[in-house]
Enzyme design. Structure first.
Site, mmCIF file in Angstrom:
data_model
loop_
_atom_site.group_PDB
_atom_site.id
_atom_site.type_symbol
_atom_site.label_atom_id
_atom_site.label_comp_id
_atom_site.label_asym_id
_atom_site.label_seq_id
_atom_site.Cartn_x
_atom_site.Cartn_y
_atom_site.Cartn_z
ATOM 1 N N LYS A 155 11.417 -8.077 -40.207
ATOM 2 C CA LYS A 155 10.496 -7.008 -40.610
ATOM 3 C C LYS A 155 10.115 -7.172 -42.064
ATOM 4 O O LYS A 155 10.965 -7.398 -42.919
ATOM 5 C CB LYS A 155 11.125 -5.632 -40.354
ATOM 6 C CG LYS A 155 10.148 -4.496 -40.614
ATOM 7 C CD LYS A 155 10.562 -3.212 -39.967
ATOM 8 C CE LYS A 155 9.595 -2.072 -40.296
ATOM 9 N NZ LYS A 155 8.257 -2.278 -39.752
ATOM 10 N N HIS A 186 16.261 -2.096 -38.680
ATOM 11 C CA HIS A 186 15.304 -2.989 -38.010
ATOM 12 C C HIS A 186 15.787 -4.431 -38.069
ATOM 13 O O HIS A 186 16.650 -4.779 -38.871
ATOM 14 C CB HIS A 186 13.918 -2.904 -38.663
ATOM 15 C CG HIS A 186 13.080 -1.772 -38.148
ATOM 16 N ND1 HIS A 186 13.102 -0.529 -38.724
ATOM 17 C CD2 HIS A 186 12.214 -1.686 -37.111
ATOM 18 C CE1 HIS A 186 12.276 0.274 -38.060
ATOM 19 N NE2 HIS A 186 11.730 -0.406 -37.072
#
Ligand code: NAD
Length: 267
Positions: free
Chosen positions: A159, A155
């Protein structure tokens, strides 16, 4: 028309959600909410999301906004979502939440609110990821205990939670299918002389960097062969379209906690 409010409206997902609601059949954006003090409070939600002026100003007052809405779409964070669920339960309004990172205790709190109102709570609203959940179940059934299972997710560098809610759900689906308790077998750390891999464990690895929207691979690793089930998200739009689909689906449902497998009729 179903009246939809979006909370976390100025966030990465919030902006995509505003667009998805405007584009979805049978849905109308009636409200947009941000945290008190956010610089976009008072801005037109449509102008901010790049879909043209909608006459819906971003508010910091959830209760007042929800009194004029049927359903809340919430892509925020677990503590914020629990507060939002409390307000919506009080007002008898439906909630579609994509927030991730719930602890088991927070999840139990969400379940308690869902006894009073219909709630869709899904760590990943994409149709492709939910198809993967079903494929993982089938793969685990066929491969059984002979294959080692490892989950790797990638990600973007903003995040906040790790591993992703989707990766955890993937691990849970495999563990449940193999008759294991995910919380007992998930292994998040390998460092130093940590010993050989146990047969039961499910390795959970994370990579963070740049602007990666979200990638998940589950490895089933056997002797001399390997199966990989992968999903790559190219943009956030399909998460938002999934949330709009959940709003259309939830309209005639009673109180309860639902997920995207329910919405997509995959159970
Ligand atoms: P983000 O930080 O860009 O956006 C979150 C927004 O929530 C921010 O604008 C923030 O100001 C707002 N917010 C914070 N506290 C608030 C409050 N008390 N009241 C109102 N608004 C508040 O984050 P993001 O990338 O948009 O992700 C949001 C959530 O959605 C995360 O939990 C993420 O993991 C999750 N997510 C889920 C899916 C899915 O398909 N389920 C997909 C992508 C992201």
């Amino acid at each position: 028309m179903m009246k939809v409010a979006v909370v976390g409206a100025a966030g990465r997902m919030g902006l995509r959600l505003i667009q998805a609601v405007v584009e979805a059949e049978g849905l109308e954006l009636s409200g947009a909410i941000e945290r008190p003090g956010h610089e976009q409070v008072g801005t037109d939600a449509g102008l901010l999301a790049g879909v043209g002026e909608l006459g819906v100003k971003i508010s910091d007052d959830l209760a007042t906004t929800m009194s004029g809405a049927d359903v809340l779409i919430d892509f925020t964070f677990p503590d914020v979502t629990l507060n939002n669920l409390a307000v919506c339960a009080e007002l008898g309004k439906m909630v579609v939440s994509g927030s991730t990172g719930f602890s088991p205790e927070q999840r139990a709190e969400a379940e308690a609110f869902a006894r009073r109102i219909p709630v869709v709570l899904a760590p990943n609203m994409s149709v492709g990821v939910n198809a993967c959940f079903k494929l993982l179940k089938e793969a685990a059934k066929i491969l059984g205990d002979d294959f080692d299972v490892e989950v790797v997710e990638l990600h973007h560098n903003k995040k906040k939670d790790s591993p992703s809610g989707t990766a955890v759900r993937m691990g849970e689906v495999v563990a449940e299918t193999l008759g294991r308790d995910y919380n007992q077998v998930a292994n998040y750390h390998r460092e130093g002389m940590c010993g050989e891999r146990t047969k039961q464990e499910i390795g959970m690895q994370t990579v963070r960097g740049g602007d990666i929207v979200g990638e998940h691979t589950v490895y089933f690793i056997g002797m001399g062969e390997r199966i990989e089930i992968s999903h790559r998200a190219m943009s956030r739009d399909m998460f938002a379209r999934g949330a709009a689909r959940a709003c259309q689906w939830i309209a005639d449902k009673g109180p309860g906690l639902y997920d995207m497998q329910d919405v997509l009729n995959l159970k």
